[in-house]
Design an enzyme around this catalytic site. Structure first.
Site: not given
Ligand code: GLN
Length: 309
Positions: A62, A244
């Site tokens: 992410s 988040y």
């Molecule tokens: N590739 C991950 C997803 O799409 C990225 C999510 C993350 O790092 N929080 O779920």
């Protein structure tokens, strides 16, 4: 710097046992959880300080959302990007589909949840007249902003994400069905899975943080890479939504704009002081690195970087 980074690594590494490596992407489940590394780009002395597993490559996940947001703003302008994605906290998990339906949203809530990131990437993909190879341009930009020419796409992780990314697929098709997304779904998703599978180190992330902390100017060569406005906006978004649902808690505890990824990375930008990259793959249940956040908190306290103090 009067901070013993090696000692902080030793103290915080055992905390990784309180977390678990991400397993919903099978290739990430293979990663050794017993790792902790940090790199700091000191803007005053223009030097990088490293400790622990700071040169180990891991999937950016992410944190790539920061890079594609900056790239989309650079290519398309702030106005265009924020017509398609909001700047609000969601109160839901990063991959939630519920919030869009419950709140009858016209666009995803912010660029750092999966729906918003897929939307941002789709804007880059849609701009294909100027950009026939969207991922190649994202990779170039990532190498430049991370000052890391060896940053590469890991095919195993990419295929693992692509094969199992059904929740992301459902988010994208939901947005397409509601006419939020203009670009084709599958190329947008492929590009999103590719961007998540770029391999970085804590050092590359310290460089990314340093550009943000330095108002958009690459401190290693003095060139402006992104506008001051987009650096400022991105830092504020990292502060409010970068971790988040833990963003509020950590803006209180750490007080430095930070973005996490489920590969175990953290990037922080302490304005005019430091870019910080951290890596430790065991995650808490929100998807943030356990030992990484504990280490980051000690560093921020030790160097007095909390922007609210
Ligand atoms: N590739 C991950 C997803 O799409 C990225 C999510 C993350 O790092 N929080 O779920």
């Amino acid at each position: 710097m009067n901070l013993d980074l090696n000692n902080l690594i030793k103290e915080n590494l055992p905390k990784q046992t309180q977390g678990k490596v991400a397993s919903y992407i099978p290739a990430l489940a293979e990663v050794n959880p017993n790792q902790l590394g940090v790199a700091l780009y000191d803007l005053k002395n223009k030097e990088i300080i490293q400790a622990g597993d700071s040169d180990v490559r891991f999937a950016i996940e992410s944190i790539s959302k920061v890079i594609t947001l900056l790239w989309a703003i650079k290519k398309l302008g702030m106005q265009e990007v924020f017509t398609h994605v909001g700047s609000r906290q969601t109160g839901f998990a990063f991959n939630s589909i519920l919030n869009m339906e419950i709140n009858k949203l016209k666009h995803p809530m912010n660029p750092f949840v999966n729906a918003g990131a897929i939307m941002t990437t789709s804007l880059i993909v849609e701009d294909k007249k100027r950009d026939p190879e969207p991922f190649a341009e994202i990779l170039d930009f990532a190498q430049e902003i991370c000052n890391d020419p060896d940053l590469y796409l890991d095919d195993v992780i990419y295929h693992s994400e692509r094969r199992t990314g059904n929740l992301d697929r459902s988010l994208a098709y939901y947005m397409k069905s509601k006419n939020m997304m203009i670009a084709e779904v599958e190329p947008s998703l492929d590009t999103y899975f590719e961007q998540c599978s770029m391999m970085v180190t804590a050092k590359s992330l310290a460089n990314l943080g340093a550009v943000l902390a330095n108002d958009g100017i690459k401190p290693w060569d003095g060139e402006r890479l992104i506008s001051s406005e987009s650096a400022t906006y991105t830092k504020s978004l990292m502060m409010t939504t970068g971790l988040y649902n833990q963003s509020g808690t950590y803006s209180r505890l750490i007080g430095v704009p930070t973005k996490s990824g489920v590969g175990g990375g953290l990037v922080s930008a302490a304005p005019h002081e430091y870019g910080i990259g951290v890596f430790s793959p065991a995650l808490d249940k929100e998807g943030n690195s356990v030992a990484g956040l504990a280490l980051l908190q000690d560093i921020v306290d030790g160097l007095g970087l909390d922007i609210f103090k």
